[in-house]
Design a protein around this motif. Sequence first.
Motif, PDB file in Angstrom:
ATOM      1  N   VAL A  33       0.852  -1.191   0.000  1.00  0.00           N
ATOM      2  CA  VAL A  33       0.000   0.000   0.000  1.00  0.00           C
ATOM      3  C   VAL A  33       0.887   1.240   0.000  1.00  0.00           C
ATOM      4  CG1 VAL A  33      -1.756   1.298   1.244  1.00  0.00           C
ATOM      5  CG2 VAL A  33      -1.874  -1.199   1.162  1.00  0.00           C
ATOM      6  N   ASP A 149      -2.320   5.769  -0.450  1.00  0.00           N
ATOM      7  CA  ASP A 149      -3.402   4.954   0.105  1.00  0.00           C
ATOM      8  C   ASP A 149      -4.101   4.109  -0.952  1.00  0.00           C
ATOM      9  OD1 ASP A 149      -2.827   6.100   2.568  1.00  0.00           O
ATOM     10  OD2 ASP A 149      -4.322   7.676   2.334  1.00  0.00           O
ATOM     11  N   GLN A 150      -3.298   3.467  -1.784  1.00  0.00           N
ATOM     12  CA  GLN A 150      -3.836   2.496  -2.737  1.00  0.00           C
ATOM     13  C   GLN A 150      -2.808   1.395  -2.949  1.00  0.00           C
ATOM     14  OE1 GLN A 150      -4.017   3.716  -7.000  1.00  0.00           O
ATOM     15  NE2 GLN A 150      -3.439   5.751  -6.252  1.00  0.00           N
ATOM     16  N   PHE A 151      -3.312   0.237  -3.391  1.00  0.00           N
ATOM     17  CA  PHE A 151      -2.423  -0.884  -3.640  1.00  0.00           C
ATOM     18  C   PHE A 151      -1.541  -0.584  -4.855  1.00  0.00           C
ATOM     19  CE2 PHE A 151      -5.904  -3.051  -1.343  1.00  0.00           C
ATOM     20  CZ  PHE A 151      -5.159  -3.599  -0.314  1.00  0.00           C
ATOM     21  N   TYR A 212      -2.128 -10.042  -1.004  1.00  0.00           N
ATOM     22  CA  TYR A 212      -1.983  -8.677  -0.489  1.00  0.00           C
ATOM     23  C   TYR A 212      -0.543  -8.421  -0.025  1.00  0.00           C
ATOM     24  CZ  TYR A 212      -7.036  -8.439  -0.695  1.00  0.00           C
ATOM     25  OH  TYR A 212      -8.340  -8.441  -1.139  1.00  0.00           O
ATOM     26  N   LYS A 314      -7.875  -3.363   5.143  1.00  0.00           N
ATOM     27  CA  LYS A 314      -7.800  -2.266   4.173  1.00  0.00           C
ATOM     28  C   LYS A 314      -8.067  -0.924   4.842  1.00  0.00           C
ATOM     29  CE  LYS A 314      -9.236  -5.280   0.375  1.00  0.00           C
ATOM     30  NZ  LYS A 314     -10.333  -5.629  -0.577  1.00  0.00           N
ATOM     31  N   TRP A 317      -5.067   0.224   6.690  1.00  0.00           N
ATOM     32  CA  TRP A 317      -4.066   0.752   5.758  1.00  0.00           C
ATOM     33  C   TRP A 317      -4.488   2.089   5.143  1.00  0.00           C
ATOM     34  CZ3 TRP A 317      -3.258  -4.578   3.066  1.00  0.00           C
ATOM     35  CH2 TRP A 317      -2.141  -5.231   3.620  1.00  0.00           C
ATOM     36  N   VAL A 319      -6.857   2.315   2.855  1.00  0.00           N
ATOM     37  CA  VAL A 319      -7.271   2.078   1.470  1.00  0.00           C
ATOM     38  C   VAL A 319      -8.778   2.291   1.350  1.00  0.00           C
ATOM     39  CG1 VAL A 319      -7.444   0.365  -0.368  1.00  0.00           C
ATOM     40  CG2 VAL A 319      -5.393   0.469   1.046  1.00  0.00           C
ATOM     41  N   THR A 321     -12.249   1.678  -0.240  1.00  0.00           N
ATOM     42  CA  THR A 321     -12.890   0.620  -1.019  1.00  0.00           C
ATOM     43  C   THR A 321     -14.353   0.970  -1.245  1.00  0.00           C
ATOM     44  OG1 THR A 321     -13.356  -0.611   1.018  1.00  0.00           O
ATOM     45  CG2 THR A 321     -11.346  -1.184  -0.175  1.00  0.00           C
TER      46      THR A 321
END
Length: 401
Positions: A33, A149-151, A212, A314, A317, A319, A321
């Motif tokens: 991430v 803040d993204q994969f 992940y 998520k 982290w 992220v 969604t």
Amino acid sequence: MMVRVEEAEKIILQQCRDFGTEIISFDNCLGRVLAEDIRADRDLPPFNRVTMDGIAIHYESFKNGMRSFHIKATQPAGEQPIDINSNDECIEIMTGAVLPATTDAIVPYEEVEIKDGTATIKTESISINQNIHNKGKDKKQNEILVEADQFITPTIITIASTVGKTSLRVKKNPTIVIISTGDELIEINETPAPFQVRRSNNYTLRAVLKQYALHADMLHLPDEPTIIQEQLERCINEHDIIILSGGVSMGKFDYVPPALEKLEVRKLFHKVQQRPGKPFWFGTHAKGTMVFAFPGNPVSTFMCFHRYFLPWLKSSWGVKTNSSYAILNDDFTFKPSLQYFLQVKLHINEKGELLASPVEGNGSGDFANLLLTDAFMELPLERTDFNKGEVFPIWAFKQIL
């Protein structure tokens, strides 16, 4: 007291953790991430870039009627630009090359005849700045190319390498241990007796975590209270997250909840008004360790992991969604007073609609049935009959495209 699904979700998300950040090599970042914005180190493109093979001319010459041009030089990509000295000259030029400052239009080879060092244009439709990707048109220097803040995907790796980011700041991964319990479980390379089964839940969860970019330790505990308590205490001291599979129901050999209580793990709930996964236990320790204790049936573990653990991870982290929904493709009835997670097969119809077709298995122990399905559809607690065409949330565990 048994909690509803939305209550369990709220309680879990209130326990999100910040695991900090670290800097690692960009080519080891896939699946991690991103914890920083990636900015352009210069204008993109960094120069006026030629987008087709052909000749570079001064458009005013063409506008004034000139059609034949003396080829002064040939300029490949990656070399200094070559200027023309007069309006009857052109530069034979390749895709990706820097546009000479004295030219402002690229005529592709398909529209040019070249003979004896002269290029003759065969078309009357040419415009100024054609086939030129202007400097800074995509992004200006210091503009954000990728937000944090993204994969990190292969595309983001491409951007990082383009702007010279040899290392990236990423969110730290929590330390995780997956614990299976039960004397009936043996290792996968062993031959089971008629009353035994091979362990699979721990390998399944570890495989999902690998998607992940997470590593998890694994541990199996026998149905012995002392050993369970000793090993849980060790894991609380050594890991950020404990994921348990089995030993949380009301049977005589379900020793996990009392062991957690003795170790002063604060129980936030035990049992959720759902099927599968009703005996789900969740709590935290003062050291910060999170305990997700799932029922041992394979489908229960798998569903709870996707419905509760992954959203919590998520969110921890940072992220963002989006909720996913699908259209129920067949009528379905479920009468127990429990929120039901229906296994469904997903497909997209000719209208671009995401349809979910029920695939009923043989209960929460029928892990093989997951091979035939793509997601769990979450059906509301208050109803028993669900009609074709209605839209409900889904928790996908496979890619369908």
